[in-house]
Design a protein around this motif. Structure first.
Motif, PDB file in Angstrom:
ATOM      1  N   MET A   1      11.740   6.964   0.722  1.00 55.41           N
ATOM      2  CA  MET A   1      10.451   6.273   0.695  1.00 55.41           C
ATOM      3  C   MET A   1      10.121   5.809  -0.721  1.00 55.41           C
ATOM      4  N   HIS A   2      10.443   6.607  -1.714  1.00 59.86           N
ATOM      5  CA  HIS A   2      10.201   6.211  -3.107  1.00 59.86           C
ATOM      6  C   HIS A   2      11.073   5.015  -3.473  1.00 59.86           C
ATOM      7  N   ALA A   3      12.335   5.037  -3.041  1.00 53.39           N
ATOM      8  CA  ALA A   3      13.223   3.904  -3.310  1.00 53.39           C
ATOM      9  C   ALA A   3      12.719   2.640  -2.624  1.00 53.39           C
ATOM     10  N   ALA A   4      12.189   2.787  -1.408  1.00 54.75           N
ATOM     11  CA  ALA A   4      11.676   1.633  -0.668  1.00 54.75           C
ATOM     12  C   ALA A   4      10.573   0.934  -1.457  1.00 54.75           C
ATOM     13  N   ALA A   5       9.698   1.715  -2.077  1.00 50.64           N
ATOM     14  CA  ALA A   5       8.613   1.126  -2.864  1.00 50.64           C
ATOM     15  C   ALA A   5       9.177   0.317  -4.027  1.00 50.64           C
ATOM     16  N   GLU A   6      10.203   0.831  -4.691  1.00 54.81           N
ATOM     17  CA  GLU A   6      10.814   0.107  -5.802  1.00 54.81           C
ATOM     18  C   GLU A   6      11.515  -1.161  -5.334  1.00 54.81           C
ATOM     19  N   LEU A   7      12.027  -1.136  -4.099  1.00 57.70           N
ATOM     20  CA  LEU A   7      12.764  -2.280  -3.554  1.00 57.70           C
ATOM     21  C   LEU A   7      11.843  -3.309  -2.893  1.00 57.70           C
ATOM     22  N   GLY A   8      10.552  -3.047  -2.909  1.00 56.98           N
ATOM     23  CA  GLY A   8       9.597  -3.971  -2.304  1.00 56.98           C
ATOM     24  C   GLY A   8       9.545  -3.894  -0.796  1.00 56.98           C
ATOM     25  N   LEU A   9      10.006  -2.772  -0.227  1.00 57.92           N
ATOM     26  CA  LEU A   9       9.969  -2.574   1.228  1.00 57.92           C
ATOM     27  C   LEU A   9       8.759  -1.717   1.583  1.00 57.92           C
ATOM     28  N   ARG A  10       7.903  -2.239   2.443  1.00 62.86           N
ATOM     29  CA  ARG A  10       6.713  -1.491   2.845  1.00 62.86           C
ATOM     30  C   ARG A  10       7.076  -0.492   3.945  1.00 62.86           C
ATOM     31  N   VAL A  11       6.571   0.719   3.773  1.00 64.11           N
ATOM     32  CA  VAL A  11       6.717   1.760   4.802  1.00 64.11           C
ATOM     33  C   VAL A  11       5.344   1.952   5.435  1.00 64.11           C
ATOM     34  N   PRO A  12       5.243   1.692   6.736  1.00 68.31           N
ATOM     35  CA  PRO A  12       6.311   1.498   7.731  1.00 68.31           C
ATOM     36  C   PRO A  12       6.566   0.050   8.128  1.00 68.31           C
ATOM     37  N   GLU A  13       5.799  -0.910   7.566  1.00 68.22           N
ATOM     38  CA  GLU A  13       5.892  -2.277   8.082  1.00 68.22           C
ATOM     39  C   GLU A  13       7.308  -2.836   8.028  1.00 68.22           C
ATOM     40  N   ASP A  14       7.979  -2.690   6.879  1.00 72.04           N
ATOM     41  CA  ASP A  14       9.338  -3.206   6.729  1.00 72.04           C
ATOM     42  C   ASP A  14      10.405  -2.161   7.045  1.00 72.04           C
ATOM     43  N   LEU A  15      10.070  -0.913   6.795  1.00 70.22           N
ATOM     44  CA  LEU A  15      11.070   0.146   6.921  1.00 70.22           C
ATOM     45  C   LEU A  15      10.403   1.411   7.460  1.00 70.22           C
ATOM     46  N   ALA A  16      10.761   1.787   8.667  1.00 72.80           N
ATOM     47  CA  ALA A  16      10.307   3.072   9.206  1.00 72.80           C
ATOM     48  C   ALA A  16      11.200   4.167   8.632  1.00 72.80           C
ATOM     49  N   VAL A  17      10.613   5.319   8.321  1.00 75.18           N
ATOM     50  CA  VAL A  17      11.384   6.416   7.720  1.00 75.18           C
ATOM     51  C   VAL A  17      11.097   7.708   8.463  1.00 75.18           C
ATOM     52  N   ALA A  18      12.168   8.404   8.872  1.00 71.40           N
ATOM     53  CA  ALA A  18      12.042   9.699   9.553  1.00 71.40           C
ATOM     54  C   ALA A  18      12.956  10.702   8.880  1.00 71.40           C
ATOM     55  N   GLY A  19      12.491  11.947   8.787  1.00 71.26           N
ATOM     56  CA  GLY A  19      13.282  13.013   8.195  1.00 71.26           C
ATOM     57  C   GLY A  19      13.620  14.088   9.201  1.00 71.26           C
ATOM     58  N   PHE A  20      14.069  15.238   8.687  1.00 70.66           N
ATOM     59  CA  PHE A  20      14.508  16.333   9.544  1.00 70.66           C
ATOM     60  C   PHE A  20      14.208  17.639   8.822  1.00 70.66           C
ATOM     61  N   GLY A  21      13.444  18.505   9.454  1.00 68.32           N
ATOM     62  CA  GLY A  21      13.106  19.787   8.859  1.00 68.32           C
ATOM     63  C   GLY A  21      11.671  20.191   9.117  1.00 68.32           C
ATOM     64  N   GLY A  22      10.759  19.213   9.093  1.00 68.00           N
ATOM     65  CA  GLY A  22       9.362  19.503   9.395  1.00 68.00           C
ATOM     66  C   GLY A  22       8.663  20.319   8.326  1.00 68.00           C
ATOM     67  N   LEU A  23       9.037  20.153   7.047  1.00 70.54           N
ATOM     68  CA  LEU A  23       8.366  20.901   5.991  1.00 70.54           C
ATOM     69  C   LEU A  23       6.901  20.479   5.913  1.00 70.54           C
ATOM     70  N   PRO A  24       5.967  21.416   5.823  1.00 67.65           N
ATOM     71  CA  PRO A  24       4.537  21.076   5.862  1.00 67.65           C
ATOM     72  C   PRO A  24       4.118  20.068   4.804  1.00 67.65           C
ATOM     73  N   ILE A  25       4.744  20.102   3.642  1.00 68.23           N
ATOM     74  CA  ILE A  25       4.341  19.229   2.547  1.00 68.23           C
ATOM     75  C   ILE A  25       4.546  17.755   2.865  1.00 68.23           C
ATOM     76  N   THR A  26       5.405  17.432   3.826  1.00 68.00           N
ATOM     77  CA  THR A  26       5.713  16.033   4.120  1.00 68.00           C
ATOM     78  C   THR A  26       4.517  15.273   4.679  1.00 68.00           C
ATOM     79  N   GLU A  27       3.520  15.979   5.169  1.00 67.68           N
ATOM     80  CA  GLU A  27       2.319  15.311   5.682  1.00 67.68           C
ATOM     81  C   GLU A  27       1.578  14.569   4.582  1.00 67.68           C
TER      82      GLU A  27
END
Length: 345
Positions: A245-271
Motif C-alpha cells: 500500500m505504501h508503494a502504491a502511494a508512491e506509484l500514484g495508484l489509489r487504494v482501493p480505486e486503482d488497486l485493491a489490496v488484501a493481506g493474510f494474518g488478520g493482525l489487529p493493527i491493520t485496521e
C-alpha cells in the motif's frame, strides 16, 4: 537411551515405554530391553525417572523465527495448557537442514514432555517429524495434509486463500498480483497454490525473500517496473500488504480505486493503516487451544490414531478492497465485514 535402543534392536520410544512400565509393550520385548539395560549398566537420568510418573509438561517447537503471530499462537497454547495443569517447554528450530528440529525433539525427550506441538515451517521439517523416534505424540500446528504421520491442529490454509481470491474476483478485479515469500515454506506454498488456482499468470507473481513490509513495498515496485499492471494485490502476509500500500502511494495508484489490496494474518493493527486493510484473521489463539486439546486427547487415548483438524479463518473486509466500478459509493467509514472461512473438520 539411544545405546540401549540400538543394542536391543528397538526404538527409543520402546525403551521409554519399558522404563515407564507401559503394559502395551509385549513382555518378550520388555524383557529383552531390561536385559540390555542391566548388561550396559544403564541408569535413567532425572528426566527419564520423571517419565515413571505422569509428566505435566507440554513441549512447543517453533520452526520459524518468533514474531507476533507466534506470540499469539503461544498465548492460546499457554492459556489452555495452564488451565489443564500443564507447564510449557519451548524451543526454536529455524535452520534449513532440520538439525535444530531434531535437537529440539531430543530436548523434549530429556525434559520428559508428555506431548509436543510443532510449528513446522518447511517440507523438510515435516519429513523430520515423520521420521521422529520419540516417546510422545506430536501435534503439528501447520497443515500437513490428511495423510500426516502426526496429528494436525491447524488453519484451513487453502480455504482461507480461496475466500480472499473469490472476494477480489467478485469485486471485479482480474489482474491479481500475488506477493509471495520464502518458497520453501509450507504456508507460502499453500498461498501460492490458492492464488495459482484462480489466476495462474506468471506476470502477476512477485517473489519476496522475507515476510516484511519492506519486502512487499519492493515487490510492488519491481512488478510495476517490469510492466505488470495489477488491479489488485494479494500478499502472503499483512506486513507485506501494508508495504505494498505504501508503494502504491508512491506509484500514484489509489487504494482501493486503482488497486485493491488484501493481506493474510488478520493482525489487529491493520485496521488503522490507510483505508483499513482487508485480511484473513487466522485464528491463532483458537489454533493454540485446539493444539492443546489434541495433546490431551492423544494422552488420554495413547493407542488412538492421529487426528486431522482444520480450524476456520475469518475474512475481514475493509476499505482497501471495494468493487472496481463502485468505489465512489463506499461511505467514509471502514464498515468491516466478517465472514467465516471453512470449518473445523
Amino acid at each position: 537411551m539411544a545405546d540401549v535402543a540400538e543394542a536391543a534392536g528397538v526404538s527409543r520410544a520402546t525403551v521409554s515405554r519399558v522404563l515407564t512400565r507401559d503394559p502395551a509393550v509385549v513382555e518378550a520385548t520388555a524383557a529383552a530391553v531390561r536385559e540390555v539395560i542391566e548388561r550396559l549398566g544403564y541408569r535413567p537420568n532425572r528426566a527419564a525417572q520423571a517419565l515413571m510418573g505422569a509428566s505435566r509438561t507440554l513441549g512447543v517447537i517453533f520452526g520459524e523465527p518468533p514474531g507476533r503471530a507466534s506470540a499469539l499462537l503461544l498465548r492460546g497454547i499457554n492459556e489452555v495448557a495452564t488451565s489443564a495443569g500443564y507447564t510449557l517447554a519451548v524451543a526454536i528450530a529455524t535452520d534449513s537442514d532440520g538439525e535444530e528440529l531434531r535437537r529440539g525433539l531430543n530436548t523434549m525427550v530429556e525434559q520428559s514432555a508428555a506431548a509436543v506441538m510443532v510449528l513446522p515451517s518447511t517440507s523438510l521439517n515435516a519429513e523430520v517429524l515423520a521420521a521422529a523416534d520419540v516417546p510422545f505424540p506430536i501435534i503439528s500446528t501447520t497443515d500437513l495434509g490428511p495423510g500426516s504421520p502426526c496429528s494436525v491442529a491447524a488453519l484451513d490454509e487453502l480455504g482461507a486463500v480461496d475466500v480472499v481470491m473469490e472476494h477480489l474476483l467478485e469485486i471485479g478485479r482480474s489482474r491479481i498480483l500475488h506477493i509471495g515469500a520464502r518458497p520453501e515454506t509450507l504456508v507460502s506454498r499453500f498461498r501460492w497454490d490458492g492464488w495459482k488456482a484462480r489466476v495462474d499468470d506468471a506476470d502477476f507473481f512477485e517473489m519476496a525473500e522475507e515476510w516484511t513490509a519492506r519486502a512487499g513495498y519492493e515487490a510492488l515496485h519491481r512488478a510495476v517496473a517490469r510492466g505488470a499492471r495489477p488491479d489488485a494485490v494479494f500478499a502472503a502476509t499483512d506486513e507485506m500488504a501494508l508495504g505494498a500500500m505504501h508503494a502504491a502511494a508512491e506509484l500514484g495508484l489509489r487504494v482501493p480505486e486503482d488497486l485493491a489490496v488484501a493481506g493474510f494474518g488478520g493482525l489487529p493493527i491493520t485496521e488503522f493503516f490507510g483505508p483499513g486493510l482487508t485480511s484473513v484473521a487466522t485464528a491463532l489463539h483458537e489454533r493454540g487451544a485446539l493444539a492443546v486439546e489434541e495433546c490431551v486427547r492423544r494422552l488420554a487415548e495413547p493407542d488412538g490414531p492421529p487426528s486431522y483438524r482444520l480450524i476456520a479463518g475469518e475474512l475481514v473486509v475493509r476499505r482497501s478492497t471495494v468493487a472496481a466500478r463502485s468505489s465512489d459509493q463506499v461511505s467514509a467509514g471502514r464498515g468491516d465485514v466478517h465472514g467465516v472461512v471453512g470449518g473445523v473438520l
